[in-house]
Design a protein around this motif. Structure first.
Motif, PDB file in Angstrom:
ATOM      1  N   HIS A 205       0.873  -1.171   0.000  1.00 48.56           N
ATOM      2  CA  HIS A 205       0.000   0.000   0.000  1.00 48.56           C
ATOM      3  C   HIS A 205       0.911   1.221   0.000  1.00 48.56           C
ATOM      4  O   HIS A 205       1.632   1.467   0.964  1.00 48.56           O
ATOM      5  CB  HIS A 205      -0.919  -0.003   1.219  1.00 48.56           C
ATOM      6  N   GLN A 206       0.873   1.965  -1.084  1.00 44.04           N
ATOM      7  CA  GLN A 206       1.795   3.073  -1.258  1.00 44.04           C
ATOM      8  C   GLN A 206       1.060   4.350  -1.647  1.00 44.04           C
ATOM      9  O   GLN A 206       0.103   4.312  -2.421  1.00 44.04           O
ATOM     10  CB  GLN A 206       2.819   2.723  -2.342  1.00 44.04           C
ATOM     11  N   SER A 207       1.525   5.471  -1.115  1.00 50.71           N
ATOM     12  CA  SER A 207       0.974   6.771  -1.498  1.00 50.71           C
ATOM     13  C   SER A 207       1.798   7.342  -2.644  1.00 50.71           C
ATOM     14  O   SER A 207       3.027   7.254  -2.647  1.00 50.71           O
ATOM     15  CB  SER A 207       1.018   7.743  -0.308  1.00 50.71           C
ATOM     16  N   ILE A 208       1.109   7.927  -3.621  1.00 51.45           N
ATOM     17  CA  ILE A 208       1.795   8.520  -4.762  1.00 51.45           C
ATOM     18  C   ILE A 208       1.843  10.040  -4.606  1.00 51.45           C
ATOM     19  O   ILE A 208       1.118  10.619  -3.792  1.00 51.45           O
ATOM     20  CB  ILE A 208       1.086   8.179  -6.088  1.00 51.45           C
ATOM     21  N   ASP A 209       2.686  10.668  -5.398  1.00 50.76           N
ATOM     22  CA  ASP A 209       2.719  12.123  -5.504  1.00 50.76           C
ATOM     23  C   ASP A 209       1.996  12.483  -6.797  1.00 50.76           C
ATOM     24  O   ASP A 209       2.523  12.248  -7.886  1.00 50.76           O
ATOM     25  CB  ASP A 209       4.154  12.619  -5.545  1.00 50.76           C
ATOM     26  N   PRO A 210       0.786  13.036  -6.713  1.00 52.18           N
ATOM     27  CA  PRO A 210       0.015  13.351  -7.913  1.00 52.18           C
ATOM     28  C   PRO A 210       0.726  14.297  -8.883  1.00 52.18           C
ATOM     29  O   PRO A 210       0.350  14.378 -10.054  1.00 52.18           O
ATOM     30  CB  PRO A 210      -1.259  13.993  -7.352  1.00 52.18           C
ATOM     31  N   LYS A 211       1.747  15.009  -8.394  1.00 56.64           N
ATOM     32  CA  LYS A 211       2.457  15.958  -9.243  1.00 56.64           C
ATOM     33  C   LYS A 211       3.509  15.289 -10.125  1.00 56.64           C
ATOM     34  O   LYS A 211       4.076  15.925 -11.018  1.00 56.64           O
ATOM     35  CB  LYS A 211       3.113  17.036  -8.388  1.00 56.64           C
ATOM     36  N   GLN A 212       3.778  14.002  -9.868  1.00 52.38           N
ATOM     37  CA  GLN A 212       4.741  13.297 -10.702  1.00 52.38           C
ATOM     38  C   GLN A 212       4.232  13.221 -12.142  1.00 52.38           C
ATOM     39  O   GLN A 212       3.035  13.013 -12.374  1.00 52.38           O
ATOM     40  CB  GLN A 212       4.947  11.867 -10.199  1.00 52.38           C
ATOM     41  N   PRO A 213       5.125  13.354 -13.127  1.00 54.73           N
ATOM     42  CA  PRO A 213       4.688  13.286 -14.524  1.00 54.73           C
ATOM     43  C   PRO A 213       4.206  11.898 -14.927  1.00 54.73           C
ATOM     44  O   PRO A 213       3.352  11.757 -15.802  1.00 54.73           O
ATOM     45  CB  PRO A 213       5.930  13.694 -15.314  1.00 54.73           C
ATOM     46  N   ASN A 214       4.759  10.851 -14.302  1.00 60.47           N
ATOM     47  CA  ASN A 214       4.313   9.493 -14.607  1.00 60.47           C
ATOM     48  C   ASN A 214       4.703   8.564 -13.457  1.00 60.47           C
ATOM     49  O   ASN A 214       5.449   8.946 -12.549  1.00 60.47           O
ATOM     50  CB  ASN A 214       4.899   8.991 -15.932  1.00 60.47           C
ATOM     51  N   PHE A 215       4.199   7.333 -13.525  1.00 58.01           N
ATOM     52  CA  PHE A 215       4.451   6.345 -12.469  1.00 58.01           C
ATOM     53  C   PHE A 215       5.024   5.056 -13.067  1.00 58.01           C
ATOM     54  O   PHE A 215       4.742   3.953 -12.591  1.00 58.01           O
ATOM     55  CB  PHE A 215       3.143   6.050 -11.716  1.00 58.01           C
ATOM     56  N   LYS A 216       5.828   5.199 -14.097  1.00 58.65           N
ATOM     57  CA  LYS A 216       6.364   4.031 -14.809  1.00 58.65           C
ATOM     58  C   LYS A 216       7.237   3.164 -13.917  1.00 58.65           C
ATOM     59  O   LYS A 216       7.125   1.936 -13.922  1.00 58.65           O
ATOM     60  CB  LYS A 216       7.151   4.497 -16.032  1.00 58.65           C
ATOM     61  N   THR A 217       8.125   3.786 -13.145  1.00 58.49           N
ATOM     62  CA  THR A 217       9.005   3.020 -12.262  1.00 58.49           C
ATOM     63  C   THR A 217       8.205   2.245 -11.229  1.00 58.49           C
ATOM     64  O   THR A 217       8.469   1.056 -10.967  1.00 58.49           O
ATOM     65  CB  THR A 217       9.997   3.959 -11.544  1.00 58.49           C
ATOM     66  N   LEU A 218       7.198   2.898 -10.656  1.00 55.53           N
ATOM     67  CA  LEU A 218       6.337   2.239  -9.678  1.00 55.53           C
ATOM     68  C   LEU A 218       5.609   1.066 -10.313  1.00 55.53           C
ATOM     69  O   LEU A 218       5.499  -0.013  -9.718  1.00 55.53           O
ATOM     70  CB  LEU A 218       5.339   3.241  -9.098  1.00 55.53           C
TER      71      LEU A 218
END
Length: 242
Positions: A58-71
């Motif tokens: 269960h992980q929180s993301i940063d909505p400001k990131q341009p993408n989540f490819k690594t995740l």
């Protein structure tokens, strides 16, 4: 007072759907760190554990990131049966869908009512989410309404030339409750009107059928509708009642 079910209904029943309909045994949960998104994701996680669904993370993301490819690459290695995102169309939902497909994740994505809007589909692209995404709403989708509810949808379409958004009928229902209380009291007495609203029982003068407010001011209509994105639109596939 609330005329639509709360996240305490939506989150847990989403987990029930994940197990009973999607047959998910392993899930990965994401949220946007916000009160709404993290809250509903937490409720989903708690119910998953009660049902015996393995929570891989269960992980929180940063909505400001341009993408989540690594995740997504990291999650792909865990081979989840489902990814659940607690958040909105504006806090990362569409980008998560885009990157899931881009990084080869074939499992479904489930999102809550914060993404149950056209902006989610257009933000990700219909080709990305068609057949791959499920969205939930605490209550009934407009297309599922009957009787006075179906009449509301018809009149809305006639006037505005488009189908109502998911919660439009609940705004209508809220207004009906207040108007009926005003009619009952018939005077400018704020406390009396408030009391009349709180004591609403067996209300059937709106568009949702008969319902009441419980002791906490929540509706007794505790239903969840799950839709799948098909042909660029949300298509209801299941309703679950608490």
């Amino acid at each position: 007072c609330r005329v639509c079910p709360t996240d305490f209904v939506q989150g847990p029943l989403s987990a029930v759907f994940a197990k009973d309909v999607l047959n998910a045994k392993k899930v990965y949960i994401l949220d946007d760190k916000e009160l709404y998104g993290a809250g509903i994701a937490g409720l989903f996680e708690k119910k998953c554990k009660e049902l015996g669904i393995e929570v891989l993370g269960h992980q929180s993301i940063d909505p400001k990131q341009p993408n989540f490819k690594t995740l997504m690459d990291q999650i792909a290695g865990l081979q989840p049966d489902l990814i659940y995102f607690g958040g909105t169309s504006q806090s990362g939902g569409p980008q998560i869908a885009i990157d899931m497909k881009g990084q080869g994740l074939k499992c479904p994505l489930m999102v809550p009512d914060g993404c149950y809007e056209e902006a989610f589909i257009t933000g990700a692209g219909a080709d990305v989410v068609n057949g791959r995404c499920y969205a939930t709403i605490g209550g009934k989708d407009p297309s599922e309404l009957t009787g006075a509810g179906a009449e509301f949808v018809k009149r809305y379409k006639d006037k505005y030339g488009t189908s109502p958004e998911a919660y439009a009928v609940y705004g209508y229902e809220s207004a009906k409750v207040v108007l009926e209380a005003l009619k009952k009291i018939g005077t400018k007495d704020r406390e009396a009107i408030r009391k009349a609203v709180v004591e609403t029982k067996d209300f059937d003068k709106g568009a949702l059928g008969k319902w009441s407010f419980d002791a906490d001011g929540d509706t007794t209509l505790k239903v969840l509708t799950i839709s799948k994105v098909e042909a660029g639109a949300f298509k209801p596939v299941k309703s679950i009642t608490e």
